[in-house]
Design a protein around this motif. Structure first.
Motif, PDB file in Angstrom:
ATOM      1  N   LEU A 152       9.400 -28.775  -9.488  1.00  0.00           N
ATOM      2  CA  LEU A 152       8.202 -28.374 -10.231  1.00  0.00           C
ATOM      3  C   LEU A 152       7.641 -27.064  -9.666  1.00  0.00           C
ATOM      4  CD1 LEU A 152       6.208 -29.225 -12.479  1.00  0.00           C
ATOM      5  CD2 LEU A 152       4.941 -30.539 -10.770  1.00  0.00           C
ATOM      6  N   VAL A 153       7.383 -26.143 -10.591  1.00  0.00           N
ATOM      7  CA  VAL A 153       6.853 -24.813 -10.228  1.00  0.00           C
ATOM      8  C   VAL A 153       5.404 -24.715 -10.712  1.00  0.00           C
ATOM      9  CG1 VAL A 153       7.057 -22.351 -10.813  1.00  0.00           C
ATOM     10  CG2 VAL A 153       9.110 -23.656 -10.270  1.00  0.00           C
ATOM     11  N   LEU A 154       4.566 -24.046  -9.927  1.00  0.00           N
ATOM     12  CA  LEU A 154       3.155 -23.849 -10.302  1.00  0.00           C
ATOM     13  C   LEU A 154       2.807 -22.365 -10.291  1.00  0.00           C
ATOM     14  CD1 LEU A 154       0.010 -24.607 -10.434  1.00  0.00           C
ATOM     15  CD2 LEU A 154       0.127 -24.806  -7.942  1.00  0.00           C
ATOM     16  N   ASP A 155       2.033 -21.933 -11.296  1.00  0.00           N
ATOM     17  CA  ASP A 155       1.360 -20.630 -11.210  1.00  0.00           C
ATOM     18  C   ASP A 155      -0.109 -20.858 -11.557  1.00  0.00           C
ATOM     19  OD1 ASP A 155       0.370 -18.093 -11.273  1.00  0.00           O
ATOM     20  OD2 ASP A 155       2.014 -17.220 -12.433  1.00  0.00           O
ATOM     21  N   PRO A 156      -0.998 -20.739 -10.568  1.00  0.00           N
ATOM     22  CA  PRO A 156      -2.427 -20.949 -10.849  1.00  0.00           C
ATOM     23  C   PRO A 156      -3.076 -19.792 -11.614  1.00  0.00           C
ATOM     24  CG  PRO A 156      -1.996 -20.812  -8.450  1.00  0.00           C
ATOM     25  CD  PRO A 156      -0.718 -20.477  -9.149  1.00  0.00           C
ATOM     26  N   VAL A 202      13.061 -30.214 -20.275  1.00  0.00           N
ATOM     27  CA  VAL A 202      12.249 -29.387 -19.380  1.00  0.00           C
ATOM     28  C   VAL A 202      11.002 -28.969 -20.138  1.00  0.00           C
ATOM     29  CG1 VAL A 202      13.573 -27.328 -19.995  1.00  0.00           C
ATOM     30  CG2 VAL A 202      12.227 -27.321 -17.926  1.00  0.00           C
ATOM     31  N   ARG A 203       9.868 -29.049 -19.456  1.00  0.00           N
ATOM     32  CA  ARG A 203       8.634 -28.689 -20.144  1.00  0.00           C
ATOM     33  C   ARG A 203       7.672 -27.942 -19.225  1.00  0.00           C
ATOM     34  NH1 ARG A 203       5.878 -34.290 -21.682  1.00  0.00           N
ATOM     35  NH2 ARG A 203       7.948 -34.676 -22.505  1.00  0.00           N
ATOM     36  N   ALA A 204       6.834 -27.151 -19.855  1.00  0.00           N
ATOM     37  CA  ALA A 204       5.784 -26.465 -19.103  1.00  0.00           C
ATOM     38  C   ALA A 204       4.436 -26.938 -19.639  1.00  0.00           C
ATOM     39  CB  ALA A 204       5.918 -24.955 -19.269  1.00  0.00           C
ATOM     40  N   THR A 205       3.521 -27.229 -18.709  1.00  0.00           N
ATOM     41  CA  THR A 205       2.184 -27.689 -19.089  1.00  0.00           C
ATOM     42  C   THR A 205       1.183 -26.583 -18.768  1.00  0.00           C
ATOM     43  OG1 THR A 205       2.895 -29.894 -18.483  1.00  0.00           O
ATOM     44  CG2 THR A 205       0.536 -29.574 -18.822  1.00  0.00           C
ATOM     45  N   PHE A 206       0.476 -26.158 -19.796  1.00  0.00           N
ATOM     46  CA  PHE A 206      -0.461 -25.029 -19.672  1.00  0.00           C
ATOM     47  C   PHE A 206      -1.884 -25.563 -19.725  1.00  0.00           C
ATOM     48  CE2 PHE A 206       2.434 -21.449 -20.611  1.00  0.00           C
ATOM     49  CZ  PHE A 206       3.544 -22.162 -21.025  1.00  0.00           C
ATOM     50  N   TYR A 207      -2.688 -25.208 -18.728  1.00  0.00           N
ATOM     51  CA  TYR A 207      -4.097 -25.597 -18.737  1.00  0.00           C
ATOM     52  C   TYR A 207      -4.963 -24.355 -18.859  1.00  0.00           C
ATOM     53  CZ  TYR A 207      -2.774 -30.255 -17.134  1.00  0.00           C
ATOM     54  OH  TYR A 207      -2.235 -31.504 -17.038  1.00  0.00           O
ATOM     55  N   CYS A 208      -5.880 -24.403 -19.816  1.00  0.00           N
ATOM     56  CA  CYS A 208      -6.832 -23.310 -19.974  1.00  0.00           C
ATOM     57  C   CYS A 208      -8.064 -23.671 -19.164  1.00  0.00           C
ATOM     58  CB  CYS A 208      -7.172 -23.149 -21.458  1.00  0.00           C
ATOM     59  SG  CYS A 208      -8.115 -21.653 -21.769  1.00  0.00           S
ATOM     60  N   GLU A 209      -8.015 -23.453 -17.869  1.00  0.00           N
ATOM     61  CA  GLU A 209      -9.164 -23.789 -17.026  1.00  0.00           C
ATOM     62  C   GLU A 209      -9.065 -23.115 -15.669  1.00  0.00           C
ATOM     63  OE1 GLU A 209      -8.114 -28.157 -17.027  1.00  0.00           O
ATOM     64  OE2 GLU A 209      -8.784 -27.978 -14.941  1.00  0.00           O
ATOM     65  N   ASP A 210     -10.150 -23.168 -14.933  1.00  0.00           N
ATOM     66  CA  ASP A 210     -10.198 -22.605 -13.586  1.00  0.00           C
ATOM     67  C   ASP A 210      -9.165 -23.309 -12.707  1.00  0.00           C
ATOM     68  OD1 ASP A 210     -11.639 -21.252 -11.263  1.00  0.00           O
ATOM     69  OD2 ASP A 210     -11.713 -23.360 -10.717  1.00  0.00           O
ATOM     70  N   PHE A 239      -2.045 -22.499 -14.831  1.00  0.00           N
ATOM     71  CA  PHE A 239      -3.462 -22.378 -15.186  1.00  0.00           C
ATOM     72  C   PHE A 239      -3.782 -20.929 -15.527  1.00  0.00           C
ATOM     73  CE2 PHE A 239      -3.037 -25.940 -12.311  1.00  0.00           C
ATOM     74  CZ  PHE A 239      -3.803 -26.928 -12.912  1.00  0.00           C
ATOM     75  N   GLU A 240      -4.714 -20.762 -16.469  1.00  0.00           N
ATOM     76  CA  GLU A 240      -5.196 -19.419 -16.819  1.00  0.00           C
ATOM     77  C   GLU A 240      -6.542 -19.617 -17.515  1.00  0.00           C
ATOM     78  OE1 GLU A 240      -4.299 -15.894 -16.546  1.00  0.00           O
ATOM     79  OE2 GLU A 240      -6.271 -15.885 -17.520  1.00  0.00           O
ATOM     80  N   ILE A 241      -7.535 -18.795 -17.152  1.00  0.00           N
ATOM     81  CA  ILE A 241      -8.852 -18.983 -17.766  1.00  0.00           C
ATOM     82  C   ILE A 241      -9.006 -18.240 -19.094  1.00  0.00           C
ATOM     83  CG2 ILE A 241     -10.325 -19.562 -15.773  1.00  0.00           C
ATOM     84  CD1 ILE A 241     -10.887 -16.564 -15.466  1.00  0.00           C
ATOM     85  N   ASP A 242      -8.130 -17.284 -19.353  1.00  0.00           N
ATOM     86  CA  ASP A 242      -8.305 -16.461 -20.545  1.00  0.00           C
ATOM     87  C   ASP A 242      -7.462 -17.002 -21.708  1.00  0.00           C
ATOM     88  OD1 ASP A 242      -9.227 -13.401 -21.292  1.00  0.00           O
ATOM     89  OD2 ASP A 242      -7.405 -14.034 -22.334  1.00  0.00           O
ATOM     90  N   ARG A 243      -8.144 -17.301 -22.800  1.00  0.00           N
ATOM     91  CA  ARG A 243      -7.462 -17.926 -23.938  1.00  0.00           C
ATOM     92  C   ARG A 243      -6.395 -17.028 -24.552  1.00  0.00           C
ATOM     93  NH1 ARG A 243     -10.179 -22.300 -26.185  1.00  0.00           N
ATOM     94  NH2 ARG A 243     -11.947 -22.783 -24.888  1.00  0.00           N
ATOM     95  N   GLU A 244      -6.719 -15.744 -24.626  1.00  0.00           N
ATOM     96  CA  GLU A 244      -5.748 -14.848 -25.287  1.00  0.00           C
ATOM     97  C   GLU A 244      -4.483 -14.685 -24.463  1.00  0.00           C
ATOM     98  OE1 GLU A 244      -7.375 -11.178 -26.661  1.00  0.00           O
ATOM     99  OE2 GLU A 244      -8.955 -12.257 -27.731  1.00  0.00           O
ATOM    100  N   TYR A 245      -4.644 -14.524 -23.159  1.00  0.00           N
ATOM    101  CA  TYR A 245      -3.452 -14.412 -22.312  1.00  0.00           C
ATOM    102  C   TYR A 245      -2.633 -15.700 -22.424  1.00  0.00           C
ATOM    103  CZ  TYR A 245      -6.008 -10.593 -19.925  1.00  0.00           C
ATOM    104  OH  TYR A 245      -6.711  -9.458 -19.617  1.00  0.00           O
ATOM    105  N   LEU A 246      -3.362 -16.813 -22.422  1.00  0.00           N
ATOM    106  CA  LEU A 246      -2.665 -18.097 -22.454  1.00  0.00           C
ATOM    107  C   LEU A 246      -1.925 -18.294 -23.779  1.00  0.00           C
ATOM    108  CD1 LEU A 246      -2.268 -20.294 -20.435  1.00  0.00           C
ATOM    109  CD2 LEU A 246      -4.205 -21.494 -21.363  1.00  0.00           C
ATOM    110  N   SER A 247      -2.531 -17.811 -24.832  1.00  0.00           N
ATOM    111  CA  SER A 247      -1.867 -17.985 -26.120  1.00  0.00           C
ATOM    112  C   SER A 247      -0.598 -17.121 -26.182  1.00  0.00           C
ATOM    113  CB  SER A 247      -2.904 -17.709 -27.212  1.00  0.00           C
ATOM    114  OG  SER A 247      -2.430 -16.946 -28.191  1.00  0.00           O
TER     115      SER A 247
END
Ligand SMILES: C[S@@+](CC[C@H](N)C(=O)[O-])C[C@H]1O[C@@H](n2cnc3c(N)ncnc32)[C@H](O)[C@@H]1O
Length: 293
Positions: A239-243, A12-20, A264-272
């Motif tokens: 598959l679950v999504l959180d934009p 199981v994996r989660a894919t994180f995108y740092c973008e709009d 997806f998340e635009i803020d680097r710190e939150y994403l980290s």
């Protein structure tokens, strides 16, 4: 923080995108590929996010809401569920209602859930069960000192679907019959559970250091996302999504349930922070052998 980060392994994996998320959902996801979306967008109430400006005009906010909802609709499966968490503030109670009205022609409002953050239960009202030794006041609320407004102890979770007829696994988050004699009286009560209904009491976890333990101004508890995913049905969720990921609570819940997620998340710190939390879940699972719960 790289643009794309993958946490997890073959299982199981989660894919994180740092973008709009609007561009991201259109560019990165297949149409109809998402079974469950659990998300909480900014509420346009002037919350101080590190990156996002939460003070745009109400009309711009509602126009933008339609844009992201249209992108989300494009990637949602025909029998998928979108759980849209949105709150208000006492002096501006319209936001959630305006949001859900603004998207009325795009999707169906199948259920309205109230996320209860704090509640008072008088012992006398519990009646003959006698399980409370005193009145009970539980949960957290942001105290306001106002002669006009009540403290705001709830937020909405709108359950939105394409056709308004998505079957739910109601007993997956069912609650036990308080009066056990109902179990034999009601035909479908064989397993001792009944539907929880649309009032969900989910308090925040008590923490000592907000900056370290919950470094985000508007997160929801992971249990909220978990209940939404379970309600849609674990068997039907691939598959679950959180934009609007924030510090990762949807990803943490999905991974905990053994379900892949894309976020997806635009803020680097939150994403980290989010990826660190997700890593901890995966490591804990690897330690005890992973799999669906
Ligand atoms: C209400 S918070 C979500 C909190 C999250 N549910 C949690 O538990 O941590 C909304 C988030 O959306 C992010 N955001 C705002 N605009 C965005 C966009 N266009 N694409 C992706 N993320 C965005 C903000 O940085 C903020 O962290």
């Amino acid at each position: 923080m790289r643009k794309k980060t993958v946490i997890g392994g073959d299982h199981v994996r989660a894919t994180f995108y740092c973008e709009d998320c609007i561009a991201g959902m259109r560019r990165r996801l297949e149409p109809g590929s998402i079974d469950v979306i659990v998300t909480s967008p900014p509420y346009n109430l002037g919350t101080r996010y590190s990156t996002y400006d939460d003070t745009i005009s109400r009309q711009d906010y509602l126009d933008w809401t339609r844009q992201w909802i249209e992108a989300a609709k494009g990637v949602l499966a025909d029998d998928g569920s979108l759980f849209l968490n949105i709150g208000a503030k006492p002096s501006d109670p319209w936001v959630p209602l305006e949001v859900v009205s603004a998207i009325r022609d795009l999707l169906k409002l199948q259920n309205v859930i109230h996320w209860i953050k704090s509640i008072h239960i008088p012992q006398a009202d519990v009646g003959r069960y006698g399980i409370l030794s005193d009145d009970l006041t539980v949960g957290h609320y942001k105290p306001i000192n106002s002669p006009r407004y009540l403290n705001d102890c709830h937020e909405y979770v709108f359950h939105i679907t394409k056709h308004g007829n998505v079957k739910l696994d109601r007993l997956a988050i069912g609650v036990p019959y308080q009066d056990k004699s109902n179990i034999s009286r009601w035909k479908r009560a064989g397993d001792g559970l009944h539907c929880r209904g649309n009032t969900w009491f989910i308090p925040y976890e008590t923490i000592k250091n907000r900056t370290k333990e919950r470094p985000h101004p508007a997160s929801f508890p992971p249990a909220l996302a978990e209940m939404c995913i379970r309600l849609h049905g674990l068997d039907r969720t691939k598959l679950v999504l959180d934009p609007f990921l924030g510090i990762g609570n949807t990803a943490v819940s999905a991974l905990g349930l053994g379900i892949p997620a894309v976020v997806f998340e635009i803020d680097r710190e939150y994403l980290s922070e989010a990826t660190a939390r997700a890593k901890a879940v995966v490591e804990a699972q690897e330690g005890r052998g992973s799999g669906r719960k």
